[in-house]
Motif scaffolding. Structure first.
Motif, PDB file in Angstrom:
ATOM      1  N   ARG A  33      -0.747   5.778 -12.451  1.00 15.45           N
ATOM      2  CA  ARG A  33      -0.543   7.228 -12.446  1.00 15.45           C
ATOM      3  C   ARG A  33       0.654   7.636 -11.604  1.00 15.45           C
ATOM      4  N   ALA A  34       0.808   7.037 -10.426  1.00 19.98           N
ATOM      5  CA  ALA A  34       1.901   7.448  -9.542  1.00 19.98           C
ATOM      6  C   ALA A  34       3.159   6.615  -9.720  1.00 19.98           C
ATOM      7  N   GLY A  35       3.043   5.458 -10.398  1.00 15.78           N
ATOM      8  CA  GLY A  35       4.217   4.618 -10.612  1.00 15.78           C
ATOM      9  C   GLY A  35       4.639   3.838  -9.388  1.00 15.78           C
ATOM     10  N   LEU A  36       3.717   3.639  -8.426  1.00 20.72           N
ATOM     11  CA  LEU A  36       4.019   2.908  -7.197  1.00 20.72           C
ATOM     12  C   LEU A  36       3.497   1.481  -7.341  1.00 20.72           C
ATOM     13  N   VAL A  37       4.389   0.560  -7.619  1.00 21.64           N
ATOM     14  CA  VAL A  37       3.995  -0.828  -7.877  1.00 21.64           C
ATOM     15  C   VAL A  37       3.447  -1.453  -6.600  1.00 21.64           C
ATOM     16  N   CYS A  38       2.245  -2.022  -6.679  1.00 24.10           N
ATOM     17  CA  CYS A  38       1.617  -2.651  -5.519  1.00 24.10           C
ATOM     18  C   CYS A  38       1.130  -4.046  -5.907  1.00 24.10           C
ATOM     19  N   LEU A  39       1.720  -5.054  -5.291  1.00 28.81           N
ATOM     20  CA  LEU A  39       1.330  -6.451  -5.536  1.00 28.81           C
ATOM     21  C   LEU A  39       0.602  -7.055  -4.344  1.00 28.81           C
ATOM     22  N   GLY A  40       0.119  -6.194  -3.461  1.00 28.44           N
ATOM     23  CA  GLY A  40      -0.650  -6.676  -2.314  1.00 28.44           C
ATOM     24  C   GLY A  40      -1.956  -5.935  -2.173  1.00 28.44           C
ATOM     25  N   TYR A  41      -2.533  -5.522  -3.296  1.00 26.81           N
ATOM     26  CA  TYR A  41      -3.722  -4.676  -3.258  1.00 26.81           C
ATOM     27  C   TYR A  41      -4.911  -5.374  -2.616  1.00 26.81           C
ATOM     28  N   ALA A  42      -4.976  -6.692  -2.726  1.00 32.43           N
ATOM     29  CA  ALA A  42      -6.104  -7.421  -2.141  1.00 32.43           C
ATOM     30  C   ALA A  42      -6.162  -7.238  -0.632  1.00 32.43           C
ATOM     31  N   ALA A  43      -5.044  -6.865   0.000  1.00 40.70           N
ATOM     32  CA  ALA A  43      -5.037  -6.639   1.444  1.00 40.70           C
ATOM     33  C   ALA A  43      -5.953  -5.485   1.822  1.00 40.70           C
ATOM     34  N   ILE A  48      -1.471   4.479   3.914  1.00 43.44           N
ATOM     35  CA  ILE A  48      -0.415   5.397   4.343  1.00 43.44           C
ATOM     36  C   ILE A  48       0.694   4.632   5.058  1.00 43.44           C
ATOM     37  N   LEU A  49       0.311   3.651   5.903  1.00 46.93           N
ATOM     38  CA  LEU A  49       1.322   2.832   6.583  1.00 46.93           C
ATOM     39  C   LEU A  49       2.176   2.073   5.582  1.00 46.93           C
ATOM     40  N   LEU A  50       1.541   1.555   4.530  1.00 51.37           N
ATOM     41  CA  LEU A  50       2.304   0.868   3.490  1.00 51.37           C
ATOM     42  C   LEU A  50       3.158   1.857   2.713  1.00 51.37           C
ATOM     43  N   GLY A  51       2.670   3.092   2.587  1.00 54.55           N
ATOM     44  CA  GLY A  51       3.422   4.088   1.835  1.00 54.55           C
ATOM     45  C   GLY A  51       4.696   4.537   2.522  1.00 54.55           C
ATOM     46  N   LEU A  52       4.778   4.369   3.831  1.00 58.59           N
ATOM     47  CA  LEU A  52       5.979   4.808   4.547  1.00 58.59           C
ATOM     48  C   LEU A  52       7.245   4.107   4.052  1.00 58.59           C
ATOM     49  N   PRO A  53       7.226   2.758   3.868  1.00 58.08           N
ATOM     50  CA  PRO A  53       8.430   2.132   3.288  1.00 58.08           C
ATOM     51  C   PRO A  53       8.694   2.568   1.846  1.00 58.08           C
ATOM     52  N   ALA A  54       7.625   3.001   1.148  1.00 56.71           N
ATOM     53  CA  ALA A  54       7.797   3.424  -0.248  1.00 56.71           C
ATOM     54  C   ALA A  54       8.621   4.704  -0.346  1.00 56.71           C
ATOM     55  N   LEU A  55       8.793   5.389   0.765  1.00 57.37           N
ATOM     56  CA  LEU A  55       9.591   6.612   0.739  1.00 57.37           C
ATOM     57  C   LEU A  55      11.065   6.319   0.548  1.00 57.37           C
ATOM     58  N   ARG A  56      11.475   5.092   0.852  1.00 59.75           N
ATOM     59  CA  ARG A  56      12.901   4.748   0.781  1.00 59.75           C
ATOM     60  C   ARG A  56      13.227   3.714  -0.290  1.00 59.75           C
ATOM     61  N   VAL A  57      12.218   2.997  -0.779  1.00 57.70           N
ATOM     62  CA  VAL A  57      12.474   1.959  -1.783  1.00 57.70           C
ATOM     63  C   VAL A  57      11.606   2.220  -3.005  1.00 57.70           C
ATOM     64  N   LYS A  58      11.975   1.632  -4.133  1.00 61.07           N
ATOM     65  CA  LYS A  58      11.186   1.759  -5.354  1.00 61.07           C
ATOM     66  C   LYS A  58      11.471   0.561  -6.252  1.00 61.07           C
ATOM     67  N   GLY A  59      10.680   0.464  -7.320  1.00 61.51           N
ATOM     68  CA  GLY A  59      10.884  -0.614  -8.277  1.00 61.51           C
ATOM     69  C   GLY A  59      10.609  -1.984  -7.690  1.00 61.51           C
ATOM     70  N   HIS A  60      11.540  -2.909  -7.930  1.00 61.92           N
ATOM     71  CA  HIS A  60      11.358  -4.291  -7.479  1.00 61.92           C
ATOM     72  C   HIS A  60      11.297  -4.380  -5.957  1.00 61.92           C
ATOM     73  N   TYR A  61      12.035  -3.548  -5.276  1.00 58.91           N
ATOM     74  CA  TYR A  61      12.039  -3.590  -3.816  1.00 58.91           C
ATOM     75  C   TYR A  61      10.689  -3.155  -3.258  1.00 58.91           C
ATOM     76  N   LEU A  62      10.071  -2.152  -3.882  1.00 60.14           N
ATOM     77  CA  LEU A  62       8.739  -1.740  -3.448  1.00 60.14           C
ATOM     78  C   LEU A  62       7.724  -2.850  -3.698  1.00 60.14           C
ATOM     79  N   LEU A  81      -0.269  10.145  -0.283  1.00 57.99           N
ATOM     80  CA  LEU A  81      -1.627  10.414  -0.761  1.00 57.99           C
ATOM     81  C   LEU A  81      -2.040   9.438  -1.857  1.00 57.99           C
ATOM     82  N   ALA A  82      -1.106   9.075  -2.722  1.00 57.43           N
ATOM     83  CA  ALA A  82      -1.419   8.117  -3.792  1.00 57.43           C
ATOM     84  C   ALA A  82      -1.802   6.766  -3.203  1.00 57.43           C
ATOM     85  N   PHE A  83      -1.050   6.312  -2.200  1.00 56.98           N
ATOM     86  CA  PHE A  83      -1.390   5.049  -1.542  1.00 56.98           C
ATOM     87  C   PHE A  83      -2.731   5.156  -0.828  1.00 56.98           C
ATOM     88  N   ALA A  84      -2.985   6.292  -0.182  1.00 59.75           N
ATOM     89  CA  ALA A  84      -4.233   6.456   0.558  1.00 59.75           C
ATOM     90  C   ALA A  84      -5.437   6.445  -0.369  1.00 59.75           C
TER      91      ALA A  84
END
Length: 405
Positions: free
Chosen positions: A108-118, A154-168, A276-279
């Motif tokens: 829904r938000a388009g925020l790629v997360c490959l560490g969800y198990a954390a 939310i802590l993980l979302g902070l870097p998402a404010l500056r990067v996206k796509g493969h970098y996220l 909020l999406a990450f939270a």
């Protein structure tokens, strides 16, 4: 009550029961191929009937959900003596909640997360530490597990404010590895490689869910207790995700996913919506981890590695990004189907990789794709005196329409 929906769900339920009770791997393959051919045959030769059935489900979503929940309640009665498959279905239900959380974040938000198990690991260790070392009851510990996982989201979302796509994606992989290393090295708190053992099971009205359930006329193994608990948690998760997805917040996340610049021009606070999406997504992972800890009574860092994150990602890609029924279907299929081929367990990750590649190649929208909501001016003219315009399903992009302005 719609007879079409009732018959369709009963047939699907009976097919699933037949699949569970088949032991021969060759017969399983023939069974699945036969069901797939029947499905694609209906799709090809009776397209009108298929479209009509989809419309029936779309217009009677509440009835379909109630019928599915009612059928699911009967499952332990049909497998009362098979604790193994009850446990497999328990894991499928927990994976379904994980898939819903990741799908809200990624689909829904388009925020790629490959560490969800954390996030699942955080929830599991919060419950384990609070119940074992602090003496807190399971239920408040479970709520704290979800909230603390949200804080880490939310802590993980902070870097998402500056990067996206493969970098996220790389940032989220690093986050998962960092959490796993912390769990391994903080031995005094987490037990290190030995993990936490003898985590107490939850209890409801004095009944320990870790003990068998005796109804007088039938006795279930303890897995049945957790089956009903997980089923309720899944139902509540579906309700919460559905409400969030169909709110202005969910529609804003869609706009952010389609075009961040356009969404910002409409006045959306991207910083707030990303966090909020990450939270929200992390909260469901934390809840799953807490329930898993109480169900298994043992957790270790190796239970929450990168492979688990890849598995959940496979589920939402298979089912359909941003699709609630798709996430549940993907979770159940990719949990139950590999169990029929335990002899090839070493190739399980390869199987998930093949599923991802095949879906991206032949079904890029998944098995149950989501239809974007768009602004419908005609509907607004017809219902202007009653409120806001209706948003309907279409294949067009949200950012070209302005729904939810």
């Amino acid at each position: 009550m719609s007879l079409k929906i009732l018959l369709t769900e009963i047939i699907g339920y009976l097919l699933f029961l037949g699949f569970v009770n088949i032991e021969n791997p060759v017969v399983v393959i023939v069974y699945v191929l036969g069901a797939a051919l029947a499905f694609f045959g209906l799709l090809w030769f009776r397209r009108a009937a298929w479209d009509g059935l989809k419309d029936e489900f779309r217009h009677n979503l509440g009835q379909a959900t109630v019928i599915a929940f009612g059928l699911a309640l009967s499952f332990p009665f049909l497998l009362a003596g098979n604790s193994y498959w009850l446990q497999v279905i328990n894991l499928a239900l927990l994976y379904s909640v994980m898939a819903l959380g990741l799908n809200f974040m990624t689909g829904r938000a388009g925020l790629v997360c490959l560490g969800y198990a954390a996030f699942v690991a955080i929830g599991a260790y919060v419950v384990g530490i609070l119940t074992l070392k602090v003496g807190l009851s399971f239920w408040p510990a479970l709520l704290l597990a979800g909230l603390i996982a949200s804080l880490f989201g939310i802590l993980l979302g902070l870097p998402a404010l500056r990067v996206k796509g493969h970098y996220l994606a790389l940032v989220t992989i690093a986050f998962g590895l960092i959490i796993q290393e912390l769990l391994l090295n903080m031995e005094g708190l987490t037990g290190g490689t030995n993990g936490l053992i003898n985590i107490p099971s939850p209890s409801i009205l004095g009944h320990d869910l870790g003990s068998p359930l005796n109804l007088g006329f039938i006795q279930f193994p303890f897995q049945a207790n957790f089956y009903y608990l997980n089923l309720v948690i899944l139902a509540l998760s579906v309700w919460a995700i559905y409400k969030l997805s169909h709110s202005f917040f969910g529609l804003s996340l869609n706009a952010m996913r389609e075009d961040q610049l356009a969404a910002q021009c409409y006045g959306l606070n991207l910083t707030l919506f990303k966090l909020l999406a990450f939270a929200v997504g992390a909260f469901f992972g934390g809840i799953v981890g807490g329930v898993y800890a109480g169900m298994i009574n043992f957790i270790a860092p190796e239970n929450f590695g990168f492979q688990q994150s890849t598995l959940v990602l496979s589920m939402i890609i298979f089912g359909g990004l941003d699709s609630i029924p798709g996430a549940i279907l993907g979770a159940i299929f990719l949990t139950v189907f590999p169990e029929k081929f335990r002899a090839f367990e070493d190739f399980r990750l390869l199987f998930y990789g093949i599923v991802i590649v095949a879906c991206l190649r032949f079904m890029p929208e998944g098995v149950l794709p989501f239809k974007h909501r768009i602004f419908n001016p005609k509907s607004q003219n017809q219902e202007g005196e009653h409120g806001t315009a209706e948003c309907q399903g279409t294949d067009n992009s949200l950012r070209r329409t302005g729904c939810g302005r």
